[in-house]
Every structure is written in structure tokens, then in C-alpha cells.
Design a protein around this motif. Structure first.
Motif, PDB file in Angstrom:
ATOM      1  N   ARG A 128       0.837  -1.743   0.287  1.00  0.00           N
ATOM      2  CA  ARG A 128      -0.615   0.246   0.038  1.00  0.00           C
ATOM      3  C   ARG A 128       1.019   1.293   0.121  1.00  0.00           C
ATOM      4  NH1 ARG A 128      -5.285  -1.941   1.825  1.00  0.00           N
ATOM      5  NH2 ARG A 128      -5.944   1.563   2.379  1.00  0.00           N
ATOM      6  N   ILE A 129       2.220   1.328   0.683  1.00  0.00           N
ATOM      7  CA  ILE A 129       2.509   2.330   0.987  1.00  0.00           C
ATOM      8  C   ILE A 129       3.825   2.692  -0.316  1.00  0.00           C
ATOM      9  CG2 ILE A 129       4.588   3.711   1.680  1.00  0.00           C
ATOM     10  CD1 ILE A 129       3.695   2.186   4.797  1.00  0.00           C
ATOM     11  N   LEU A 130       4.190   1.362  -1.083  1.00  0.00           N
ATOM     12  CA  LEU A 130       4.961   2.167  -1.746  1.00  0.00           C
ATOM     13  C   LEU A 130       4.117   2.175  -3.506  1.00  0.00           C
ATOM     14  CD1 LEU A 130       6.613   1.148  -4.148  1.00  0.00           C
ATOM     15  CD2 LEU A 130       6.563  -1.338  -4.368  1.00  0.00           C
ATOM     16  N   SER A 131       2.362   1.355  -3.374  1.00  0.00           N
ATOM     17  CA  SER A 131       1.993   1.747  -4.932  1.00  0.00           C
ATOM     18  C   SER A 131       1.748   3.543  -4.241  1.00  0.00           C
ATOM     19  CB  SER A 131       0.401   0.992  -4.573  1.00  0.00           C
ATOM     20  OG  SER A 131      -0.397   1.501  -5.634  1.00  0.00           O
ATOM     21  N   THR A 273       5.659  16.712   2.848  1.00  0.00           N
ATOM     22  CA  THR A 273       4.454  16.935   3.243  1.00  0.00           C
ATOM     23  C   THR A 273       3.703  16.445   2.270  1.00  0.00           C
ATOM     24  OG1 THR A 273       5.121  19.341   4.124  1.00  0.00           O
ATOM     25  CG2 THR A 273       2.713  19.302   3.824  1.00  0.00           C
ATOM     26  N   ARG A 274       3.546  16.246   1.760  1.00  0.00           N
ATOM     27  CA  ARG A 274       2.475  15.083   0.690  1.00  0.00           C
ATOM     28  C   ARG A 274       2.806  13.824   0.859  1.00  0.00           C
ATOM     29  NH1 ARG A 274       4.707  17.271  -3.736  1.00  0.00           N
ATOM     30  NH2 ARG A 274       4.394  15.502  -4.723  1.00  0.00           N
ATOM     31  N   LEU A 275       3.446  13.554   1.440  1.00  0.00           N
ATOM     32  CA  LEU A 275       3.748  12.083   1.698  1.00  0.00           C
ATOM     33  C   LEU A 275       2.872  11.747   3.464  1.00  0.00           C
ATOM     34  CD1 LEU A 275       4.420   8.869   1.305  1.00  0.00           C
ATOM     35  CD2 LEU A 275       6.523   9.655   2.786  1.00  0.00           C
ATOM     36  N   MET A 276       3.092  12.768   4.081  1.00  0.00           N
ATOM     37  CA  MET A 276       2.624  12.311   5.100  1.00  0.00           C
ATOM     38  C   MET A 276       0.957  12.544   5.051  1.00  0.00           C
ATOM     39  SD  MET A 276       5.108  14.692   7.818  1.00  0.00           S
ATOM     40  CE  MET A 276       4.100  14.899   9.171  1.00  0.00           C
ATOM     41  N   GLU A 277       0.095  13.956   4.449  1.00  0.00           N
ATOM     42  CA  GLU A 277      -0.985  13.987   4.236  1.00  0.00           C
ATOM     43  C   GLU A 277      -1.274  12.577   3.524  1.00  0.00           C
ATOM     44  OE1 GLU A 277      -0.744  17.265   1.489  1.00  0.00           O
ATOM     45  OE2 GLU A 277      -1.682  18.883   2.865  1.00  0.00           O
ATOM     46  N   ARG A 278      -0.935  11.978   2.431  1.00  0.00           N
ATOM     47  CA  ARG A 278      -1.079  10.528   1.437  1.00  0.00           C
ATOM     48  C   ARG A 278      -1.368   9.849   3.027  1.00  0.00           C
ATOM     49  NH1 ARG A 278      -1.734  10.332  -3.604  1.00  0.00           N
ATOM     50  NH2 ARG A 278      -2.493   7.633  -2.980  1.00  0.00           N
ATOM     51  N   VAL A 279      -0.272   8.795   3.295  1.00  0.00           N
ATOM     52  CA  VAL A 279      -0.010   8.173   4.415  1.00  0.00           C
ATOM     53  C   VAL A 279      -1.727   8.926   5.692  1.00  0.00           C
ATOM     54  CG1 VAL A 279       1.745   7.545   6.579  1.00  0.00           C
ATOM     55  CG2 VAL A 279       2.785   8.005   4.159  1.00  0.00           C
ATOM     56  N   LEU A 282      -4.235   7.529   4.609  1.00  0.00           N
ATOM     57  CA  LEU A 282      -4.064   5.671   4.537  1.00  0.00           C
ATOM     58  C   LEU A 282      -4.474   4.985   6.241  1.00  0.00           C
ATOM     59  CD1 LEU A 282      -3.820   3.111   3.381  1.00  0.00           C
ATOM     60  CD2 LEU A 282      -1.294   3.727   3.449  1.00  0.00           C
ATOM     61  N   LEU A 283      -4.190   6.086   7.011  1.00  0.00           N
ATOM     62  CA  LEU A 283      -3.891   5.161   7.830  1.00  0.00           C
ATOM     63  C   LEU A 283      -5.700   5.586   8.348  1.00  0.00           C
ATOM     64  CD1 LEU A 283      -1.162   7.239   9.755  1.00  0.00           C
ATOM     65  CD2 LEU A 283      -1.121   4.593  10.146  1.00  0.00           C
ATOM     66  N   LEU A 288      -6.792   2.977  12.091  1.00  0.00           N
ATOM     67  CA  LEU A 288      -6.026   3.173  12.797  1.00  0.00           C
ATOM     68  C   LEU A 288      -5.321   4.258  13.190  1.00  0.00           C
ATOM     69  CD1 LEU A 288      -2.902   0.842  10.494  1.00  0.00           C
ATOM     70  CD2 LEU A 288      -4.628   0.587  12.918  1.00  0.00           C
ATOM     71  N   GLY A 289      -5.732   4.671  14.726  1.00  0.00           N
ATOM     72  CA  GLY A 289      -5.904   5.860  15.663  1.00  0.00           C
ATOM     73  C   GLY A 289      -4.108   6.284  15.958  1.00  0.00           C
ATOM     74  N   GLY A 290      -3.693   7.982  15.615  1.00  0.00           N
ATOM     75  CA  GLY A 290      -2.738   7.984  15.514  1.00  0.00           C
ATOM     76  C   GLY A 290      -2.273   9.623  15.652  1.00  0.00           C
ATOM     77  N   ARG A 291      -0.724   9.835  16.034  1.00  0.00           N
ATOM     78  CA  ARG A 291      -0.528  11.341  15.564  1.00  0.00           C
ATOM     79  C   ARG A 291       0.579  11.513  14.413  1.00  0.00           C
ATOM     80  NH1 ARG A 291       1.276   9.912  20.638  1.00  0.00           N
ATOM     81  NH2 ARG A 291       3.078  10.121  21.492  1.00  0.00           N
ATOM     82  N   TYR A 292       1.239  12.112  14.042  1.00  0.00           N
ATOM     83  CA  TYR A 292       2.254  12.888  13.935  1.00  0.00           C
ATOM     84  C   TYR A 292       3.056  13.756  15.199  1.00  0.00           C
ATOM     85  CZ  TYR A 292       1.345  11.624   9.317  1.00  0.00           C
ATOM     86  OH  TYR A 292       1.313  10.885   7.894  1.00  0.00           O
ATOM     87  N   GLU A 293       3.860  13.877  14.791  1.00  0.00           N
ATOM     88  CA  GLU A 293       4.692  14.167  16.791  1.00  0.00           C
ATOM     89  C   GLU A 293       6.134  14.918  16.520  1.00  0.00           C
ATOM     90  OE1 GLU A 293       4.013  12.813  20.511  1.00  0.00           O
ATOM     91  OE2 GLU A 293       6.338  12.799  20.933  1.00  0.00           O
TER      92      GLU A 293
END
Length: 400
Positions: A128-131, A273-279, A282-283, A288-293
Motif C-alpha cells: 500500500r505504501i509502495l503504491s 508534507t504530501r507524503l505525510m498527508e497521503r499516509v 491511509l491510516l 488506525l488512530g495515531g499522531r504526527y509528533e
């Protein structure tokens, strides 16, 4: 249990920085707990092996050195969260359940054999990440050798920053006398380690602590083949920790999906930034609940440790994606784990490796690395080990 008083108390806000370094103070330490008095850590209770005969004064001297140089010099900062996503329900640690099912098997300290359904889940999440990175960035994929030349590792600055994590590869001297001497030593009753030390040769290769070093080495000492470039690879990385606890959270060798950005600064920062938004999207689709810190690396015993750690946080050069393993994402006391990091290196690696951009200036770089064992483990802690409880898309792909 030995209580080691600290010459200078550590503020509670820096307790985590102390805790992440205690095991590296001495190989004799097998366990520890921080002793708090009010808002300060005033001592460390340690267990040792052997239990008796440890030089307590020497232990205190080493601990005070780390406190003075790596802990107290750092500024106290509150964690800064830049993105958060909630998910229904709570996570529950399933490691014992995976052991009981035979889905994982412990083969040594920090080394775990991974079977189904963890193996297929890792592959699916990686796919999924590779795609995503191929679709978003037209990333070029490579498969790198496991070993990294030691001179390449030296160029990264990792040797000076994280000596506690390094692992090198050696071999026998390349001649008949060496081979015969090695075999004779074994025949005479020498241990394997003793015989290798007597007849071993060379530390010109190492086990890579992260995948992106291969990419910088690949493009070293030359002009980048395009104005901007995105490279991705999957492979094993190795970090020697002084102690390992059970579970897939911290491993001696682990699998990383790495994405490296090379180009002008606006391209690298925008791509991160775009990768973090896309990921993040995906989460959420994975429940999946989580955070960027905003995060920092555990620099150890080097000159300027505090300054590097502070600038890394102040400039937000590193973000970590943290997912819960036990408890709700926003619940106090929840145990979580960093499953990915998103880093901006400015021109550090471009300069260190002589990678030049179009105007013959060092290229700007950034990278993102996903620990696939940790990511799969966090997924299982959220959704359980039975595929029937997983999101439909994942269940269909992994366990049809």
C-alpha cells in the motif's frame, strides 16, 4: 538492586531522555527504574549481572557523565503534535497471543521469527505504501545489498552520533596461514570468538542502521541525474540495542520501507508534507488512530549533542508517526510506538556525499522510513489477530 544517586538531579521533563540512555551506560545493567523526588529524578535503581561485584562508584561515574553531557544540556520542551487522528475502540497488546499461535517465535534477544498472518500483513501494508509513493511521486525503486561499506557509513556522521548502535562485519585474513591458524585454534579448544579475534581481518563493511544511507552512497560524488528525484527501497536495517524486550517494538534487525527525496528545498519539503498527508489518509482508511509528533534522535556522547537535538526539534526536521499499542490514542498513559519518521536533512547528506544539484551545489534531501514489523504490530493491536475483525479491504487482500 543498587541505588545510584545522581550527582545532579534531572528535571522530570528530561526523565525520558535519561531513560533512553541508561542501558547504554554499562553492559552490567539488566534493569532499572528512575527514583523521583518531587519534580526531579534524584537516583536510578539498577539491577546488574552479576548481582554482586559491580563497581558502584564506576557505575555512578558513567551515569553522571551521561547525565551531564547528554541529558542536562538539553532544553525542556513539550511534545508538539502536528496531526492527530482518532479511531473507534482501543488498542490491546497482542504479543502473547501471537506467541501462543506461533505467529511469532523468539530466536534470540531482539530477533523474532515472523509467520502468518503477520508476514502477509507486513507485505500488504508495504504494498500500500509502495503504491502510494509510486503514484504520488513516480518513485524509482531499487533493491540494495545488505552490507554497506564502512566508509559510506562514516560519511553520514552516524558513527559520531550513535556509536552505541553500530554493528560491523568482519572475516578471516585472506591467506592459507590464517585459515589454518583459525582451524588449529578451534581444534586446540579455543572458543569461536577467541579464534575470530586472533585471525579476523577488516571492518570495511557494516550492517546498515537505516536504508537511506544506501541511496546517498549510490549517488555519491556526482551530479544528480535529474533536477529532483524520489527513490524507494525495502530492506533490512540493524541497530544494536543494549537490551531488548519481547514484542515487535524493538528489534536487532528489522524491515524498513524507505522513501528518499533529493532536489531543491521546496521540492523536498513539499514532498515530505504530501507524503505525510497521503499516509494520514491511509491510516484513517485502515482504522488506525495515531499522531504526527515533532521528534528528535537519541544523540549519544558526541560533541554538541544538546545543540543538535534542540535544532532538530526547533526546525521540525523530524516528525514521528506514533500509533497506540495498548489503550486509546488520546488516553493518558497509553503505550504507543513510533512506526515511521519523516525527516528533512537540508544539505547535510548532499554535502557529506558530494551529491550535486544542477548549479553544482550540494543537493537537499529528506527521507521517510516505515518500520514494517512495528506497523503490522500496531495494526494487530488495534484490530486483533483474527482476520475476521480486520477492515474488509485488508482481510480480502491478506486472508481471502
Amino acid at each position: 538492586m543498587i541505588r545510584v544517586p545522581l550527582a545532579t538531579p534531572v528535571p522530570a521533563a528530561l526523565a525520558a531522555e535519561l531513560a533512553r540512555r541508561v542501558y547504554f551506560v554499562s553492559a552490567a545493567i539488566t534493569g532499572f527504574s528512575l527514583v523521583r523526588t518531587g519534580d526531579e529524578v534524584t537516583a536510578v535503581d539498577v539491577t546488574t549481572q552479576p548481582p554482586d561485584g559491580v563497581d558502584t562508584a564506576a557505575l555512578a561515574r558513567k551515569l553522571d557523565h551521561v547525565v551531564a553531557h547528554d541529558v542536562l544540556t538539553q532544553r525542556q520542551v513539550e511534545p508538539k503534535v502536528v496531526w492527530r487522528s482518532a479511531a473507534p475502540g482501543t488498542a490491546r497488546d497482542v504479543y502473547d497471543e501471537l506467541l501462543a499461535r506461533g505467529a511469532v517465535t523468539e530466536s534470540g534477544a531482539g530477533q523474532i521469527v515472523v509467520g502468518e498472518p503477520v508476514l502477509s500483513l507486513m507485505d500488504h501494508l508495504d504494498a500500500r505504501i509502495l503504491s502510494l509513493v509510486k503514484e504520488e511521486f513516480a518513485a524509482r525503486e531499487f533493491r540494495y545489498p545488505t552490507l554497506l561499506p564502512s566508509h559510506a557509513l562514516r560519511r553520514t556522521g552516524y558513527v559520531e552520533s550513535f556509536p552505541q548502535l553500530l554493528m560491523f562485519v568482519t572475516r578471516l585474513h585472506g591467506d592459507v596461514d590464517s585459515y589454518r591458524g583459525f582451524l588449529d585454534s578451534l581444534a586446540d579448544g579455543a572458543g569461536l570468538t577467541e579464534a575470530l579475534r586472533a585471525h579476523g581481518d577488516g571492518f570495511d563493511h557494516c550492517l546498515p542502521p537505516t536504508m537511506c544511507f544506501h541511496t546517498y552512497h549510490q549517488f555519491a560524488d556526482g551530479l544528480l541525474p535529474a533536477e529532483s528525484l524520489v527513490v524507494t527501497a525495502r530492506g533490512k536495517s540493524f541497530r544494536h540495542e543494549s537490551r531488548y524486550s519481547g514484542s515487535l517494538e524493538r528489534l536487532w534487525d528489522f524491515t524498513i520501507r524507505e522513501i528518499v527525496f533529493l532536489g531543491p528545498p521546496e521540492f523536498v519539503l513539499g514532498a515530505r508534507t504530501r507524503l505525510m498527508e497521503r499516509v494520514g489518509a491511509l491510516l484513517e482508511s485502515l482504522g488506525l488512530g495515531g499522531r504526527y509528533e515533532v521528534a528528535g534522535d537519541p544523540f549519544f556522547l558526541g560533541e554538541g549533542t544538546a545543540a543538535r537535538a534542540w535544532s532538530q526539534r526547533l526546525l521540525e526536521l523530524k516528525y514521528e508517526l506514533r500509533l497506540p499499542l495498548d489503550g486509546a490514542a488520546d488516553e493518558e498513559g497509553t503505550r504507543d510506538v513510533a512506526v515511521a519518521s519523516f525527516n528533512y536533512h537540508e544539505q547535510f547528506f548532499g554535502r557529506a556525499f558530494g551529491i550535486l544539484a544542477g548549479a553544482a551545489a550540494p543537493v537537499f534531501t529528506g527521507c521517510a522510513g516505515f518500520g514494517l514489523e512495528r506497523l503490522a504490530y500496531a495494526f494487530l493491536c488495534r484490530h486483533g489477530t483474527d482476520p475476521h475483525g480486520w477492515p474488509v479491504a485488508v482481510r480480502t487482500a491478506v486472508a481471502p
